[in-house]
Design an enzyme around this catalytic site. Structure first.
Site, PDB file in Angstrom:
ATOM      1  N   CYS A 128       0.820  -1.227   0.000  1.00  0.00           N
ATOM      2  CA  CYS A 128       0.000   0.000   0.000  1.00  0.00           C
ATOM      3  C   CYS A 128       0.852   1.274   0.000  1.00  0.00           C
ATOM      4  O   CYS A 128       0.347   2.344  -0.349  1.00  0.00           O
ATOM      5  CB  CYS A 128      -0.949  -0.003   1.192  1.00  0.00           C
ATOM      6  SG  CYS A 128      -2.124  -1.366   1.151  1.00  0.00           S
ATOM      7  N   HIS A 265      -3.274   7.584   1.607  1.00  0.00           N
ATOM      8  CA  HIS A 265      -3.645   6.242   1.162  1.00  0.00           C
ATOM      9  C   HIS A 265      -4.998   5.922   1.786  1.00  0.00           C
ATOM     10  O   HIS A 265      -5.256   6.250   2.950  1.00  0.00           O
ATOM     11  CB  HIS A 265      -2.582   5.233   1.615  1.00  0.00           C
ATOM     12  CG  HIS A 265      -3.058   3.814   1.498  1.00  0.00           C
ATOM     13  ND1 HIS A 265      -3.571   3.318   0.314  1.00  0.00           N
ATOM     14  CD2 HIS A 265      -3.132   2.796   2.405  1.00  0.00           C
ATOM     15  CE1 HIS A 265      -3.921   2.053   0.504  1.00  0.00           C
ATOM     16  NE2 HIS A 265      -3.680   1.722   1.755  1.00  0.00           N
ATOM     17  N   ASN A 295     -10.013   0.022  -0.547  1.00  0.00           N
ATOM     18  CA  ASN A 295      -8.549   0.133  -0.497  1.00  0.00           C
ATOM     19  C   ASN A 295      -7.971  -0.477  -1.778  1.00  0.00           C
ATOM     20  O   ASN A 295      -8.026  -1.690  -1.963  1.00  0.00           O
ATOM     21  CB  ASN A 295      -8.038  -0.606   0.744  1.00  0.00           C
ATOM     22  CG  ASN A 295      -6.522  -0.519   0.909  1.00  0.00           C
ATOM     23  OD1 ASN A 295      -5.815  -0.116  -0.010  1.00  0.00           O
ATOM     24  ND2 ASN A 295      -6.034  -0.906   2.067  1.00  0.00           N
TER      25      ASN A 295
HETATM   26  N1  ACO Z   1     -18.593  -8.097   8.818  1.00  0.00           N
HETATM   27  C1  ACO Z   1     -19.095  -8.321  10.018  1.00  0.00           C
HETATM   28  N2  ACO Z   1     -18.322  -8.605  11.089  1.00  0.00           N
HETATM   29  C2  ACO Z   1     -17.000  -8.663  10.885  1.00  0.00           C
HETATM   30  C3  ACO Z   1     -16.424  -8.442   9.638  1.00  0.00           C
HETATM   31  C4  ACO Z   1     -17.268  -8.149   8.570  1.00  0.00           C
HETATM   32  N3  ACO Z   1     -16.818  -7.900   7.333  1.00  0.00           N
HETATM   33  N4  ACO Z   1     -15.059  -8.563   9.745  1.00  0.00           N
HETATM   34  C5  ACO Z   1     -14.812  -8.843  11.031  1.00  0.00           C
HETATM   35  N5  ACO Z   1     -15.988  -8.918  11.727  1.00  0.00           N
HETATM   36  C6  ACO Z   1     -16.191  -9.202  13.140  1.00  0.00           C
HETATM   37  C7  ACO Z   1     -15.037  -9.958  13.748  1.00  0.00           C
HETATM   38  O1  ACO Z   1     -15.174 -11.340  13.512  1.00  0.00           O
HETATM   39  C8  ACO Z   1     -15.216  -9.603  15.189  1.00  0.00           C
HETATM   40  O2  ACO Z   1     -16.226 -10.397  15.732  1.00  0.00           O
HETATM   41  P1  ACO Z   1     -16.103 -10.970  17.236  1.00  0.00           P
HETATM   42  O3  ACO Z   1     -16.055  -9.750  18.116  1.00  0.00           O
HETATM   43  O4  ACO Z   1     -17.357 -11.752  17.382  1.00  0.00           O
HETATM   44  O5  ACO Z   1     -14.860 -11.764  17.257  1.00  0.00           O
HETATM   45  C9  ACO Z   1     -15.712  -8.162  15.170  1.00  0.00           C
HETATM   46  O6  ACO Z   1     -16.236  -7.963  13.848  1.00  0.00           O
HETATM   47  C10 ACO Z   1     -14.635  -7.145  15.426  1.00  0.00           C
HETATM   48  O7  ACO Z   1     -13.519  -7.457  14.601  1.00  0.00           O
HETATM   49  P2  ACO Z   1     -12.201  -6.619  14.643  1.00  0.00           P
HETATM   50  O8  ACO Z   1     -11.224  -7.200  13.678  1.00  0.00           O
HETATM   51  O9  ACO Z   1     -11.787  -6.462  16.062  1.00  0.00           O
HETATM   52  O10 ACO Z   1     -12.760  -5.224  14.112  1.00  0.00           O
HETATM   53  P3  ACO Z   1     -12.022  -3.847  14.014  1.00  0.00           P
HETATM   54  O11 ACO Z   1     -12.807  -2.823  14.694  1.00  0.00           O
HETATM   55  O12 ACO Z   1     -10.566  -3.944  14.334  1.00  0.00           O
HETATM   56  O13 ACO Z   1     -12.153  -3.542  12.462  1.00  0.00           O
HETATM   57  C11 ACO Z   1     -10.826  -3.618  10.461  1.00  0.00           C
HETATM   58  C12 ACO Z   1     -11.556  -4.406  11.536  1.00  0.00           C
HETATM   59  C13 ACO Z   1     -11.844  -2.796   9.704  1.00  0.00           C
HETATM   60  C14 ACO Z   1     -10.113  -4.573   9.516  1.00  0.00           C
HETATM   61  C15 ACO Z   1      -9.812  -2.682  11.127  1.00  0.00           C
HETATM   62  O14 ACO Z   1      -9.024  -3.369  12.055  1.00  0.00           O
HETATM   63  C16 ACO Z   1      -8.924  -2.008  10.130  1.00  0.00           C
HETATM   64  O15 ACO Z   1      -9.349  -1.271   9.272  1.00  0.00           O
HETATM   65  N6  ACO Z   1      -7.610  -2.235  10.230  1.00  0.00           N
HETATM   66  C17 ACO Z   1      -6.663  -1.663   9.322  1.00  0.00           C
HETATM   67  C18 ACO Z   1      -6.402  -2.685   8.319  1.00  0.00           C
HETATM   68  C19 ACO Z   1      -6.158  -2.110   6.955  1.00  0.00           C
HETATM   69  O16 ACO Z   1      -6.558  -1.028   6.622  1.00  0.00           O
HETATM   70  N7  ACO Z   1      -5.500  -2.888   6.154  1.00  0.00           N
HETATM   71  C20 ACO Z   1      -5.275  -2.520   4.805  1.00  0.00           C
HETATM   72  C21 ACO Z   1      -3.907  -2.739   4.381  1.00  0.00           C
HETATM   73  S1  ACO Z   1      -2.773  -1.822   5.285  1.00  0.00           S
HETATM   74  C22 ACO Z   1      -3.109  -0.333   4.980  1.00  0.00           C
HETATM   75  O17 ACO Z   1      -3.555  -0.044   3.896  1.00  0.00           O
HETATM   76  C23 ACO Z   1      -2.828   0.664   6.016  1.00  0.00           C
END
Ligand code: ACO
Length: 338
Positions: A128, A265, A295
């Site tokens: 990214c 980004h 993304n």
């Molecule tokens: N739909 C519904 N529920 C979901 C989904 C979904 N698509 N995905 C995960 N969940 C659930 C999980 O299973 C979890 O359930 P549980 O509590 O019963 O175990 C709950 O939602 C919370 O999951 P988390 O992973 O803790 O959610 P979080 O608030 O951290 O959000 C996310 C997840 C959106 C991926 C976030 O962590 C994020 O954006 N991280 C950055 C990652 C990123 O941007 N990566 C891209 C590449 S790197 C970059 O570009 C910077």
């Protein structure tokens, strides 16, 4: 006898060269997948995706449509905006984590399709952060006098490396391409202040397994799927991006109030908003495309630049801050006087 040099130094050695943005272009594949469509096949909802990420839809490449196809369309638009042709270029740096083939570089395919016969074309891989890495590479080529007109592309088909059964990752990404033409100009007169002011790159390989693809030619002889520790990536992104933005501004003796546009980004709306708040920028000064593009990894910044220059938001003379973080981890920022 006073000392007399035997040769005059060529002009290029005396005048500082700066890379100016001559044109931007973008391309998104036609097919759009909405959150509602994903919710029809996965245990997810439009509400969850929108609230946690800001994403409402993503574009996905058609079957047989390759990263090089997206890159070529974006490149042609950027060249048109710059008033240049393929054979005016002497460098292509293409950032991608989803090349057509393991080798040769996708950049060389684009080079051939653009009819560019001189200079060099190669890919860079910083996921990214790829566009910021590619921009920095091209800028350094230009400043060193090794290239005059460079095409910097970010192009991805992440849909090909997603595990479409993993709701934690597949909802986050999309396909697309963006491109920027850089022109080396002497930094003097009305051009003295315009162009890329500086680029700042970092990586920390100790976080290699936080965001990775579980296959590869050496590892498994398969392409593999994207895997991610979402919370950890989020935490590192907020911290690292804040550091590198401060570094870029301090390097140029500029402050938050000098920034006209933040073009980040597009990984997560909450990460973008936290940077906007840090800089004290009103939301309308932050270019956001994540809602419609999701993304697109290395393509997200040039896609956003093409949008905000195309609709006249970014104007000549304004200060544009770009920043990104990605797998590796890699991260970086650049300041551009437009
Ligand atoms: N739909 C519904 N529920 C979901 C989904 C979904 N698509 N995905 C995960 N969940 C659930 C999980 O299973 C979890 O359930 P549980 O509590 O019963 O175990 C709950 O939602 C919370 O999951 P988390 O992973 O803790 O959610 P979080 O608030 O951290 O959000 C996310 C997840 C959106 C991926 C976030 O962590 C994020 O954006 N991280 C950055 C990652 C990123 O941007 N990566 C891209 C590449 S790197 C970059 O570009 C910077």
């Amino acid at each position: 006898m006073p000392f007399k040099p035997r040769h005059r130094r060529p002009l290029s050695e005396m005048t500082k060269i700066r890379s100016q943005v001559a044109g931007c272009g973008a391309y998104l594949p036609d097919r759009v997948i909405t959150n509602a469509e994903l919710a029809g096949r996965l245990d997810t909802s439009d509400e969850w995706i929108t609230q946690r990420t800001g994403i409402t839809q993503r574009h996905v490449a058609a079957e047989g449509q390759l990263t090089s196809d997206l890159a070529l369309r974006a490149a042609r638009r950027a060249l048109e905006a710059a008033g240049m042709r393929g054979d005016d270029l002497d460098l292509i740096v293409l950032a991608t984590a989803t090349p057509d083939n393991t080798f040769p570089a996708t950049a060389t395919k684009v080079q051939a399709m653009l009819g560019m016969t001189k200079g060099a074309a190669f890919d860079v891989q910083a996921v990214c952060s790829g566009f910021v890495y590619a921009l920095s590479t091209a800028d350094n080529f230009i400043k060193a006098g090794q290239a005059k007109n460079a095409l910097v592309i970010g192009a991805e088909t992440f849909s090909r490396i997603l595990d479409w059964e993993d709701r934690g990752t597949c909802v986050l990404f999309g396909d697309g391409a963006g491109a920027v033409v850089l022109r080396g100009v002497p930094s003097e007169g009305s051009n003295a202040e315009r162009g890329i002011l500086s680029t700042h790159l970092h990586s920390d390989g100790s976080n290699y397994d936080m965001l990775y693809v579980d296959g590869g030619p050496s590892l498994s002889q398969t392409t593999g799927h994207l895997r991610m520790e979402g919370k950890e990536v989020f935490r590192h992104a907020v911290q690292r991006l804040a550091e590198v933005v401060d570094e870029a501004l301090e390097h140029n003796k500029l402050s938050y109030g000098d920034v006209d546009w933040l073009v980040p980004h597009q990984a997560n709306r909450r990460i973008i908003e936290s940077m906007g708040r840090k800089l004290g920028l009103p939301p309308e000064k932050v270019v956001v495309t994540i809602d419609r593009h999701a993304n697109t990894s290395a393509a997200s910044i040039p896609l956003a630049l093409a949008e905000a220059t195309g609709d006249g938001r970014i104007e000549k003379g304004q200060l544009v801050l770009v920043e990104a973080m990605g797998g590796g981890f890699t991260w970086g920022a650049s300041l551009i006087r437009w």
